[in-house]
Design an enzyme around this catalytic site. Sequence first.
Site, PDB file in Angstrom:
ATOM      1  CD  GLU A 169     -67.584-119.694 -18.896  1.00  0.00           C
ATOM      2  OE1 GLU A 169     -67.476-118.567 -18.391  1.00  0.00           O
ATOM      3  OE2 GLU A 169     -69.157-120.178 -19.425  1.00  0.00           O
ATOM      4  CB  ALA A 312     -73.251-111.440 -14.663  1.00  0.00           C
ATOM      5  CE  LYS A 372     -71.488-118.644 -20.613  1.00  0.00           C
ATOM      6  NZ  LYS A 372     -70.884-118.783 -19.108  1.00  0.00           N
TER       7      LYS A 372
END
Length: 401
Positions: A169, A312, A372
Amino acid sequence: MTKPKIVILGAGYGGIITSKRLEKLLKDGEADITLINKHDYHYITTQLHKIGVGTAADRQFAISIPDLVDSNKTRFIKGAVSTVDIQNQLVHLDGGDTIEYDYLVTALGFEVETFGIPGIKENALAIRSFRSSKAIYHHITKQLNLYKEDQDPSRLTFVVAGGGFTGIEMLGELAEGLPNLCRQHNIPFEKVKIIAVEAAQSVIPFFPKQSIKYATETLEKFNVELMTSKKILECTPEKLLLESDLEIPARTIIWSCGVKANSIVEKFGLPLEKGKIPVDSYLRVKNITNVFSVGDCSLFMKDEKSYLPPTAQVALQQAPVCAQNIVSTLRGNELKVFEYHHKGSVASIGNFAAVGLVGRFRLSGLFGAFMKQVIEARYLFNLGGPALILKQHFRIDRDPV
Ligand code: FAD
């Protein structure tokens, strides 16, 4: 009769959702909720790479905590936890304040794991918090400015150590964001080198072959140099030293090789496993029925041998169950067993590409990037409804840091 005091430490994914769920579940006057966090903003950790390269405005991913909680139900304290006294049910804050609790939730998250590699802690940059990501951005722009003075090519070499999810990322973001930063600083982007160093044989090695191929090709299209099967031995302010006497002269090393639990939990006197707080199937600290723990600082065993990863997704699924079990404990009701349902993982590579797995389906390309965005928007929606999505993306006001 005094109301029971519920104290939540940390307002990341696990902490903020626990407090918001408690606000919903508790009847008026049933208990006091106190939420304690180092800063007065909650940040979207899964988007920190964008803050690091300056491809998103700060306000998009840092949200004022007082705006998120209901001040009639939750008392927010901006403060850094220094330790917890489990025996006397007290939380100590830096500066000397002490907060009493009857029920405690530890949700203090993660810190970077450097594996003891010399120089990493001192010289590499970490994508750990909003502030540390902002520091990456300032470091990059400083290097661009200094390059104009000394023309040292190591200032234009940007290395990401670790080719896992966070690593790719960051690489994608650098590849997309640096051309713009170079333009702003009058530096020819052709002189910039972006390098990925990974110890495994490929980036995202835990993914199916097709996903690895897609990620590799996308990064190569972005002119990212992939150095795989390379172990890092040392990091200095000017270079990265690798096995086989390899050296990369670079002044920007972004470390993305792993995380561990926030080491502050070592001060709480709780039993730890792998540096984390082990919890039972109700998310209570083992053998302590009034202390719960969620997210990256806790260890939840999936089965006898394996435990849930620090994501998360895990924290967000644990938080509502934790809140419900605190309320059930207060009311003398039966507790709920936490069950994790993996919904998939998607990593962006810049704004227009992503790679991921949802169930048995492989996601890639523009559709992956869209998914995403959907995942992120869904989180904001759960946190503050459609108003929060609009506010985060269209508000123009001061940046939080
Ligand atoms: P955190 O969200 O880290 O929250 C901890 C909170 O505690 C923070 O607000 C911190 O300020 C506060 N705190 C810490 N110390 C103290 C103290 N002493 N006193 C008071 N407050 C304190 N996971 C996914 O599932 N999907 C992804 O796509 C994904 N992408 C990621 C990308 C990046 C760049 C990174 C870094 C992580 C990513 N993760 C992803 C992992 C995910 O962000 C973490 O697993 C998640 O943040 C853990 O939530 P948490 O509530 O346990 O801790």
